[in-house]
Design a protein around this motif. Structure first.
Motif, mmCIF file in Angstrom:
data_model
loop_
_atom_site.group_PDB
_atom_site.id
_atom_site.type_symbol
_atom_site.label_atom_id
_atom_site.label_comp_id
_atom_site.label_asym_id
_atom_site.label_seq_id
_atom_site.Cartn_x
_atom_site.Cartn_y
_atom_site.Cartn_z
ATOM 1 N N VAL A 73 20.666 -90.476 -104.058
ATOM 2 C CA VAL A 73 19.462 -89.691 -104.326
ATOM 3 C C VAL A 73 19.887 -88.593 -105.293
ATOM 4 N N ARG A 74 19.555 -88.740 -106.551
ATOM 5 C CA ARG A 74 20.028 -87.808 -107.577
ATOM 6 C C ARG A 74 19.224 -86.505 -107.543
ATOM 7 N N PRO A 75 19.888 -85.362 -107.688
ATOM 8 C CA PRO A 75 19.162 -84.078 -107.711
ATOM 9 C C PRO A 75 18.140 -84.021 -108.845
ATOM 10 N N VAL A 76 17.112 -83.238 -108.639
ATOM 11 C CA VAL A 76 16.084 -83.068 -109.666
ATOM 12 C C VAL A 76 16.612 -82.220 -110.815
ATOM 13 N N ARG A 77 17.328 -81.167 -110.478
ATOM 14 C CA ARG A 77 17.886 -80.296 -111.508
ATOM 15 C C ARG A 77 19.321 -79.949 -111.119
ATOM 16 N N GLY A 78 20.141 -79.750 -112.107
ATOM 17 C CA GLY A 78 21.519 -79.389 -111.830
ATOM 18 C C GLY A 78 22.301 -80.538 -111.235
ATOM 19 N N ARG A 79 23.403 -80.164 -110.598
ATOM 20 C CA ARG A 79 24.328 -81.167 -110.087
ATOM 21 C C ARG A 79 24.166 -81.442 -108.599
ATOM 22 N N ARG A 80 23.523 -80.531 -107.872
ATOM 23 C CA ARG A 80 23.485 -80.687 -106.426
ATOM 24 C C ARG A 80 22.107 -80.322 -105.873
ATOM 25 N N ARG A 124 8.095 -72.630 -104.574
ATOM 26 C CA ARG A 124 8.082 -73.913 -105.289
ATOM 27 C C ARG A 124 9.461 -74.554 -105.124
ATOM 28 N N CYS A 125 9.469 -75.863 -104.932
ATOM 29 C CA CYS A 125 10.724 -76.605 -104.882
ATOM 30 C C CYS A 125 10.425 -78.089 -105.021
ATOM 31 N N ALA A 126 11.468 -78.857 -105.038
ATOM 32 C CA ALA A 126 11.332 -80.310 -104.992
ATOM 33 C C ALA A 126 11.746 -80.779 -103.602
ATOM 34 N N LEU A 127 11.023 -81.752 -103.076
ATOM 35 C CA LEU A 127 11.248 -82.216 -101.705
ATOM 36 C C LEU A 127 11.298 -83.736 -101.677
ATOM 37 N N TRP A 128 12.265 -84.270 -100.920
ATOM 38 C CA TRP A 128 12.444 -85.726 -100.730
ATOM 39 C C TRP A 128 12.667 -85.929 -99.245
ATOM 40 N N TRP A 129 11.929 -86.834 -98.632
ATOM 41 C CA TRP A 129 12.128 -87.059 -97.208
ATOM 42 C C TRP A 129 11.851 -88.501 -96.835
ATOM 43 N N ASP A 130 12.562 -88.954 -95.848
ATOM 44 C CA ASP A 130 12.340 -90.258 -95.219
ATOM 45 C C ASP A 130 12.924 -90.155 -93.817
ATOM 46 N N THR A 131 12.069 -90.021 -92.828
ATOM 47 C CA THR A 131 12.519 -89.801 -91.456
ATOM 48 C C THR A 131 11.912 -90.839 -90.525
ATOM 49 N N GLU A 132 12.484 -90.946 -89.341
ATOM 50 C CA GLU A 132 11.858 -91.789 -88.327
ATOM 51 C C GLU A 132 10.496 -91.176 -87.992
ATOM 52 N N PRO A 133 9.403 -91.921 -88.196
ATOM 53 C CA PRO A 133 8.069 -91.331 -88.050
ATOM 54 C C PRO A 133 7.865 -90.665 -86.692
ATOM 55 N N THR A 136 6.929 -85.926 -91.912
ATOM 56 C CA THR A 136 7.665 -86.901 -91.132
ATOM 57 C C THR A 136 7.339 -88.286 -91.663
ATOM 58 N N GLY A 137 8.236 -89.233 -91.430
ATOM 59 C CA GLY A 137 7.980 -90.613 -91.822
ATOM 60 C C GLY A 137 8.344 -90.901 -93.264
ATOM 61 N N TRP A 138 7.532 -91.713 -93.875
ATOM 62 C CA TRP A 138 7.824 -92.338 -95.167
ATOM 63 C C TRP A 138 7.149 -91.584 -96.301
ATOM 64 N N SER A 139 7.896 -91.296 -97.362
ATOM 65 C CA SER A 139 7.301 -90.605 -98.511
ATOM 66 C C SER A 139 7.471 -91.372 -99.806
ATOM 67 N N GLY A 140 7.985 -92.608 -99.720
ATOM 68 C CA GLY A 140 8.179 -93.400 -100.921
ATOM 69 C C GLY A 140 9.581 -93.321 -101.496
ATOM 70 N N ARG A 141 10.442 -92.521 -100.851
ATOM 71 C CA ARG A 141 11.809 -92.313 -101.341
ATOM 72 C C ARG A 141 11.833 -91.896 -102.809
ATOM 73 N N VAL A 142 10.949 -90.953 -103.133
ATOM 74 C CA VAL A 142 10.926 -90.325 -104.451
ATOM 75 C C VAL A 142 10.774 -88.819 -104.240
ATOM 76 N N VAL A 190 16.222 -81.015 -100.453
ATOM 77 C CA VAL A 190 15.471 -79.913 -101.062
ATOM 78 C C VAL A 190 16.228 -79.470 -102.299
ATOM 79 N N ASP A 191 15.508 -79.207 -103.381
ATOM 80 C CA ASP A 191 16.156 -78.824 -104.633
ATOM 81 C C ASP A 191 15.257 -77.844 -105.380
ATOM 82 N N GLY A 192 15.889 -76.963 -106.157
ATOM 83 C CA GLY A 192 15.154 -76.071 -107.053
ATOM 84 C C GLY A 192 14.296 -75.050 -106.354
ATOM 85 N N LEU A 193 14.779 -74.428 -105.293
ATOM 86 C CA LEU A 193 14.006 -73.429 -104.549
ATOM 87 C C LEU A 193 13.735 -72.198 -105.422
#
Length: 573
Positions: free
Chosen positions: A415-422, A451-460, A500-506, A539-542
């Motif tokens: 899962v590549r960061p949105v900005r920067g290296r981490r 504002r930030c970028a968020l990626w999630w995929d959890t057991e619903p 919670t649950g599925w977000s499309g893995r994006v 979480v990225d770019g807070l």
């Protein structure tokens, strides 16, 4: 498309997205590096380490005597590893609950091409054969089974449909001992006279009888036995040279042994089962059954999986149309949440798919210790073949090795960061709470916004990520509502301040209005239960803006250093 003139695609349950590619390359398999597969090698190494741990007490006995692990992505098999023994025990001593080992020089280690009794993974082959007949007009999905097998309609089964057999909603109980009667005709009578335990279509109950019944339908409409259908319609076109019913005696040294089958734990007294089907009902049916009996190795199963991920084609051979594969990966059991099921395939099952589970993930397990998981979202596939009933079925419980392997393969997909290296990663631990906290901010000027970028995929529902705030030094925390957005979709509000649950893995963009306070602290809190996890959260770019300027920006080194992470780690992948 219609299947047998009975079902238009428009009337199907809605799939979350295409499970198979509409266009693009259709790879064939070859061994290659993790990098070539687009996977992180450290997690593939950990996959093997985790699997080897189950060769020891798990918790009392080994979960399996050995296994063959195969994992890959796209056209690359990046991991193909045998561990442990294919044949270790000649028997089981029930008085001491110990396995009686063969002499060391008679034991056989696992090899990449060790052949396994697939047990219920066999159901996938029967299901594919059924969908092929739907394509050709010989079978209708919504037709009653009795329209093909009139005797089947006895005892209240006249309304059971082909679809209900494939999705385990027919009302059949789990199994009946067909082996208890001697002749084939008597076995058929047991099926004809079996009454449903629930009205067809009203409940989900996994049953071997569904696929045994489907076998009888296929043999009636084609005039060919199931083993011939398997050879002519699947294994020969795909070049699966080590997949068949009733393997010949010459294969025995390359087959993983199963159980010392004796009463009371087995329905039949057979001694060590090795080279013959383990399932008693399949054995009593001559080794050829719709629910069990197929033998195969990891490579052949990977080719089958790659064929389905390709939309039904492998090389120059096509065994299904893309639309048919889509049906197999479409949830027909929306009325039974938690029991998602396509045509033959189980879907979105964390209990053995682990973090590979998504609404599009498809697979199956087998009682002998086998499993196949396909994730169209990441184009990845996992085969875990273990001999977990060797020397006895009571030594194995649950699916911990399958889950562990699936978690590591899921983690190996970057899962590549949105900005920067981490970016910040929550981890994938069970029974855990991880917090990611921003420093105390003065938002009293008003109009403060995170504002930030968020990626999630959890057991619903079981595992939840919450955005919280406190203005009293942490005595009380309140959820902060937010909105997420992604390209091509309308913004989605989250009034509970959680996902919670599925977000499309994006990645999703996130915005949240913040309350005005002199000392406001924000944190992300990720909590998991004790059973299974998804791929986690990133979480990225807070950044926090207010009326009087920028209050916090993770891109500024001084601000980034003030983030407090408990359980969260910086991750480049």
């Amino acid at each position: 498309m219609t299947l047998g003139g009975a079902l238009a695609l428009a009337s199907l349950p809605a799939a979350p997205a295409r499970a198979v590619p509409a266009s693009g390359p259709r790879p064939t398999l070859r061994h290659g590096s993790a990098a070539r597969a687009g996977l992180l090698p450290s997690h593939l190494r950990q996959l093997v380490t985790d699997a080897e741990a189950f060769l020891g007490p798990s918790p009392k006995h080994p979960w399996y005597a050995g296994a063959v692990l195969l994992a890959g992505r796209g056209g690359t098999v990046a991991l193909h590893r045998p561990i442990g023994m294919a044949v270790r025990y000649r028997g089981y001593d029930e008085k001491t609950d110990t396995g009686v080992e063969f002499p060391a020089d008679q034991q056989i280690p696992m090899a990449e091409d060790t052949v396994f009794d697939l047990a219920s993974v066999s159901k996938l082959f029967t299901s594919i054969l059924a969908v092929q007949q739907m394509e050709r007009g010989g079978l209708e999905l919504e037709a009653t089974v009795a329209s093909y097998l009139p005797d089947f309609g006895r005892a209240g089964k006249q309304d059971i449909t082909i679809r209900q057999l494939l999705t385990h909603t027919s009302g059949f109980r789990a199994w009946i001992p067909l082996y208890s009667v001697p002749t084939y005709e008597e076995k058929l009578q047991l099926i004809w006279n079996e009454a449903p335990v629930s009205a067809p279509g009203t409940a989900y109950l996994y049953s071997d009888l569904n696929l045994i019944s489907l076998q009888l339908v296929l043999e009636r409409i084609t005039g060919r036995s199931l083993d011939v259908l398997l050879r002519e319609e699947i294994t020969a076109p795909l070049g699966l040279r080590r997949t068949r019913y009733n393997p010949p005696a010459s294969w025995r040294p390359r087959i993983a042994a199963t159980e010392d089958a004796r009463a009371p734990w087995s329905g039949l007294d057979r001694g060590l089962v090795w080279g013959e089907v383990h399932d008693e009902n399949a054995f009593s049916l001559g080794g050829v059954a719709g629910h069990a009996g197929v033998f195969s190795d990891a490579w052949d199963l990977a080719v089958l999986g790659r064929t389905l991920l390709n939309g039904g084609v492998y090389g120059r051979a096509r065994i299904l149309t893309p639309e048919s594969v889509e049906l197999m990966f479409t949830d027909f059991n929306t009325a039974f949440p938690g029991d998602e099921h396509g045509l033959g395939f189980e879907l979105y099952q964390h209990w053995y798919m682990g973090a590979m589970a998504t609404p599009r993930s498809a697979g199956h397990t087998g009682f002998t210790g086998t499993s196949l998981v396909l994730d169209p979202t990441t184009d990845s596939f996992l085969v875990v073949l273990g001999n977990s009933v060797h020397p006895v079925r009571s030594w194995r419980s649950g699916s911990a090795p399958r889950v562990a392997a699936a978690n590591q393969l899921a983690r190996a997909v970057p899962v590549r960061p949105v900005r920067g290296r981490r970016a910040w990663f929550s981890g994938m631990a069970v029974s855990a709470t991880a917090t990611l906290s921003l420093p105390t901010l003065d938002t009293s000027s008003g109009r403060a916004r995170l504002r930030c970028a968020l990626w999630w995929d959890t057991e619903p529902k079981a595992d939840v990520l919450v955005l919280e705030a406190t203005a009293d030094g942490g005595t009380s925390w309140q959820p902060v509502p937010f909105t997420t957005s992604r390209r091509g979709e309308d913004p989605r509000p989250h009034p509970s301040g959680s996902v919670t649950g599925w977000s499309g893995r994006v990645w999703h963009g996130l915005t949240a209005g913040l309350p005005a306070a002199r000392r406001l602290a924000l944190r992300w809190r990720y909590a998991t239960d004790r059973l299974y996890v998804g791929r986690g959260a990133y979480v990225d770019g807070l950044r926090v803006d207010a009326a009087d300027g920028v209050l916090f920006d993770e891109a500024r080194p001084a601000d980034a250093s003030r983030i407090e992470a408990v359980g969260w780690t910086p991750s480049a992948d």
